[in-house]
Design an enzyme around this catalytic site. Structure first.
Site, PDB file in Angstrom:
ATOM      1  N   PRO A  71       0.747  -1.246   0.000  1.00 34.36           N
ATOM      2  CA  PRO A  71       0.000   0.000   0.000  1.00 34.36           C
ATOM      3  C   PRO A  71       0.780   1.301   0.000  1.00 34.36           C
ATOM      4  O   PRO A  71       0.251   2.308  -0.444  1.00 34.36           O
ATOM      5  CB  PRO A  71      -0.875  -0.104   1.241  1.00 34.36           C
ATOM      6  CG  PRO A  71      -0.219  -1.078   2.116  1.00 34.36           C
ATOM      7  CD  PRO A  71       0.564  -1.990   1.246  1.00 34.36           C
ATOM      8  N   HIS A  72       2.038   1.326   0.475  1.00 33.36           N
ATOM      9  CA  HIS A  72       2.735   2.604   0.420  1.00 33.36           C
ATOM     10  C   HIS A  72       4.230   2.462   0.696  1.00 33.36           C
ATOM     11  O   HIS A  72       4.640   1.692   1.554  1.00 33.36           O
ATOM     12  CB  HIS A  72       2.144   3.650   1.375  1.00 33.36           C
ATOM     13  CG  HIS A  72       1.634   3.102   2.652  1.00 33.36           C
ATOM     14  ND1 HIS A  72       0.304   3.002   2.927  1.00 33.36           N
ATOM     15  CD2 HIS A  72       2.262   2.581   3.728  1.00 33.36           C
ATOM     16  CE1 HIS A  72       0.132   2.474   4.127  1.00 33.36           C
ATOM     17  NE2 HIS A  72       1.320   2.205   4.618  1.00 33.36           N
ATOM     18  N   TYR A  73       4.983   3.207  -0.081  1.00 34.09           N
ATOM     19  CA  TYR A  73       6.434   3.343   0.109  1.00 34.09           C
ATOM     20  C   TYR A  73       7.176   2.003   0.105  1.00 34.09           C
ATOM     21  O   TYR A  73       8.080   1.783   0.898  1.00 34.09           O
ATOM     22  CB  TYR A  73       6.743   4.115   1.393  1.00 34.09           C
ATOM     23  CG  TYR A  73       6.083   5.463   1.427  1.00 34.09           C
ATOM     24  CD1 TYR A  73       6.546   6.496   0.622  1.00 34.09           C
ATOM     25  CD2 TYR A  73       4.984   5.683   2.245  1.00 34.09           C
ATOM     26  CE1 TYR A  73       5.923   7.739   0.632  1.00 34.09           C
ATOM     27  CE2 TYR A  73       4.353   6.921   2.259  1.00 34.09           C
ATOM     28  CZ  TYR A  73       4.830   7.938   1.450  1.00 34.09           C
ATOM     29  OH  TYR A  73       4.201   9.148   1.462  1.00 34.09           O
ATOM     30  N   ASN A  74       6.800   1.119  -0.814  1.00 37.05           N
ATOM     31  CA  ASN A  74       7.442  -0.179  -0.919  1.00 37.05           C
ATOM     32  C   ASN A  74       8.260  -0.263  -2.202  1.00 37.05           C
ATOM     33  O   ASN A  74       7.948   0.412  -3.187  1.00 37.05           O
ATOM     34  CB  ASN A  74       6.415  -1.313  -0.969  1.00 37.05           C
ATOM     35  CG  ASN A  74       5.573  -1.472   0.272  1.00 37.05           C
ATOM     36  OD1 ASN A  74       4.652  -2.264   0.296  1.00 37.05           O
ATOM     37  ND2 ASN A  74       5.876  -0.742   1.324  1.00 37.05           N
TER      38      ASN A  74
END
Length: 176
Positions: A71-74
């Site tokens: 979902p985020h910053y991966n």
């Protein structure tokens, strides 16, 4: 139903792709998937049905099975994520060894040569990876396993486990 959005880029009509997302082919985004703001998908990827690729997440040469959430910053590179796997914010699937040698994978207590320099991680179904964890090249995480936040994972983590830190893996008590 799919629509072509560029060369070798196919997006299901029911998928939601935010305008600021970058889509590079070859790429398939399946039904009901969501690709959020500033996601960066640079090709050779499949985003499964109902999967989420979040803001500022980079996806390269990877397969996300149905229901996966990154979902985020991966950074998900050269990896395979099983059904309903989830990565917390800041998770990295490192896909290149620092010495640039070929990646090996541990299977049945034997090292298997992949023959490639870039190979990220393989996560089984229902794997939960805590925030800011790094999965080193060739890591394999068995299904129904949780990885604690801030973990540094290398090698094989058995199914139905809880990975607390290097050398401390416990069996999940309520395994199905």
């Amino acid at each position: 139903m799919y629509e072509q959005r560029g060369e070798n880029i196919w997006v299901a009509k029911s998928a939601r792709v935010f305008p600021s997302a970058y889509l590079g082919g070859p790429l398939i985004i399946c039904e009901d998937a969501e690709v959020r703001h500033c996601a960066f998908i640079r090709g050779s990827a499949i985003v499964g049905r109902g999967a989420v690729v979040g803001n500022s997440t980079e996806l390269k040469n990877s397969i996300l099975f149905d229901g996966v959430q990154v979902p985020h910053y991966n950074y998900i590179g050269d990896s395979i994520l099983g059904f309903k796997a989830h990565t917390g914010a800041g998770t990295i699937t490192s896909n290149l060894k620092s010495d640039k040698s070929l990646v090996t994978v541990l299977a049945d207590n034997e090292r298997v040569e992949t023959g490639v320099k870039k190979f990220g991680a393989m996560l089984g179904d229902h794997v939960e990876v805590g925030c800011n964890s790094v999965l080193n090249p060739g890591s394999v995480v068995g299904r129904n396993t949780s990885i604690y936040p801030l973990s540094f994972v290398r090698g094989y983590v058995p199914e139905n486990s809880i990975y607390k830190r290097l050398g401390e893996i416990v069996e999940r008590r309520n395994a199905e």
